[in-house]
Design an enzyme around this catalytic site. Structure first.
Site, PDB file in Angstrom:
ATOM      1  N   ASN A   1    -103.417  -4.361 -18.544  1.00  0.00           N
ATOM      2  CA  ASN A   1    -102.480  -3.896 -19.753  1.00  0.00           C
ATOM      3  C   ASN A   1    -103.618  -2.444 -20.252  1.00  0.00           C
ATOM      4  OD1 ASN A   1    -103.892  -6.870 -20.741  1.00  0.00           O
ATOM      5  ND2 ASN A   1    -101.471  -6.049 -20.896  1.00  0.00           N
TER       6      ASN A   1
ATOM      7  N   ILE B   1    -103.511   2.836 -23.354  1.00  0.00           N
ATOM      8  CA  ILE B   1    -103.800   0.607 -23.429  1.00  0.00           C
ATOM      9  C   ILE B   1    -102.086   0.568 -23.763  1.00  0.00           C
ATOM     10  CG2 ILE B   1    -104.722  -0.813 -25.020  1.00  0.00           C
ATOM     11  CD1 ILE B   1    -106.606   1.234 -25.874  1.00  0.00           C
ATOM     12  N   CYS B   2    -101.457  -0.881 -23.454  1.00  0.00           N
ATOM     13  CA  CYS B   2    -100.548  -1.908 -23.881  1.00  0.00           C
ATOM     14  C   CYS B   2    -100.949  -2.895 -24.303  1.00  0.00           C
ATOM     15  CB  CYS B   2     -99.174  -2.555 -22.653  1.00  0.00           C
ATOM     16  SG  CYS B   2     -98.210  -2.789 -22.920  1.00  0.00           S
ATOM     17  N   VAL B   3    -100.297  -3.334 -25.978  1.00  0.00           N
ATOM     18  CA  VAL B   3    -100.660  -4.187 -27.026  1.00  0.00           C
ATOM     19  C   VAL B   3    -100.280  -4.539 -27.370  1.00  0.00           C
ATOM     20  CG1 VAL B   3    -102.868  -3.242 -27.726  1.00  0.00           C
ATOM     21  CG2 VAL B   3    -103.212  -6.149 -27.486  1.00  0.00           C
TER      22      VAL B   3
ATOM     23  N   LEU C   1     -99.103  -2.606 -17.848  1.00  0.00           N
ATOM     24  CA  LEU C   1     -98.852  -1.597 -17.057  1.00  0.00           C
ATOM     25  C   LEU C   1     -99.470  -0.439 -15.792  1.00  0.00           C
ATOM     26  CD1 LEU C   1     -99.712   0.610 -20.617  1.00  0.00           C
ATOM     27  CD2 LEU C   1     -98.156   0.577 -19.561  1.00  0.00           C
TER      28      LEU C   1
END
Length: 187
Positions: free
Chosen positions: A91, A98-100, A133
């Site tokens: 992620n 950051i992908c959250v 990601l």
């Protein structure tokens, strides 16, 4: 990540800046376990923290520097999150982005910085390969956990482990030795 170096202090309303200031001071005085906030008194929108890698994960023992970038629409829009420390994680892009969901579709203006930092720490415990990601890390996590764990632990060892410092007495002895050599050369 070039936009992350630009201050947004002048773009945020005073009441938002006051709220950010209050929250960052409170976080620095009573930080969540394993998270240390680094205050920048010159730029309240420069929010950086160190997150300790949780035990039982390939990130254990690592110290990961992260940055939250507050845009001009904060808190209506979520901040952007970046890892400044290199990490192998599904992620987290190689650029550090950051992908959250807490920073995307699940964002609510009242979540606060503490919540975001805790969610980022939780990502180190529970990666989500479905929203990767870093596709290579996501694929390895799903197909070969042991190899994923080894790669993530190696990256942690190389980029996130604190470097041992020599004790002050060793530095002093080295300086005295160097000074003695200089003195001997002059004689």
């Amino acid at each position: 990540m070039s936009s992350s170096s630009v201050s947004n202090v002048e773009n945020l309303p005073p009441h938002v800046l006051r709220g950010v200031s209050k929250e960052t001071v409170a976080l620095s005085q009573e930080p969540p376990e394993g998270i240390q906030l680094h205050l920048n008194y010159d730029d309240l929108t420069d929010i950086q923290a160190t997150i300790n890698g949780p035990e039982g994960t390939p990130y254990a023992g690592g110290e990961f520097k992260v940055k939250l970038v507050l845009g001009k629409d904060f808190p209506a829009a979520p901040p952007k999150g970046f890892f400044l420390t290199k990490i192998f994680h599904p992620n987290i892009a190689t650029s550090g982005e950051i992908c959250v969901n807490a920073l995307k579709k699940d964002w609510k203006p009242d979540l606060g910085l503490k919540h975001i930092l805790l969610v980022i720490k939780c990502l180190l415990i529970e990666p989500n390969p479905e929203s990767a990601l870093n596709e290579e890390a996501g694929k390895l996590l799903l197909e070969n956990y042991n190899e994923f764990h080894q790669r993530a632990a190696l990256m942690t060892e190389i980029h996130a482990k604190p470097q041992p410092t020599s004790p002050p007495s060793m530095k002093l002895k080295a300086k005295v030795r160097k000074d003695k050599k200089k003195t001997l050369k002059r004689l």
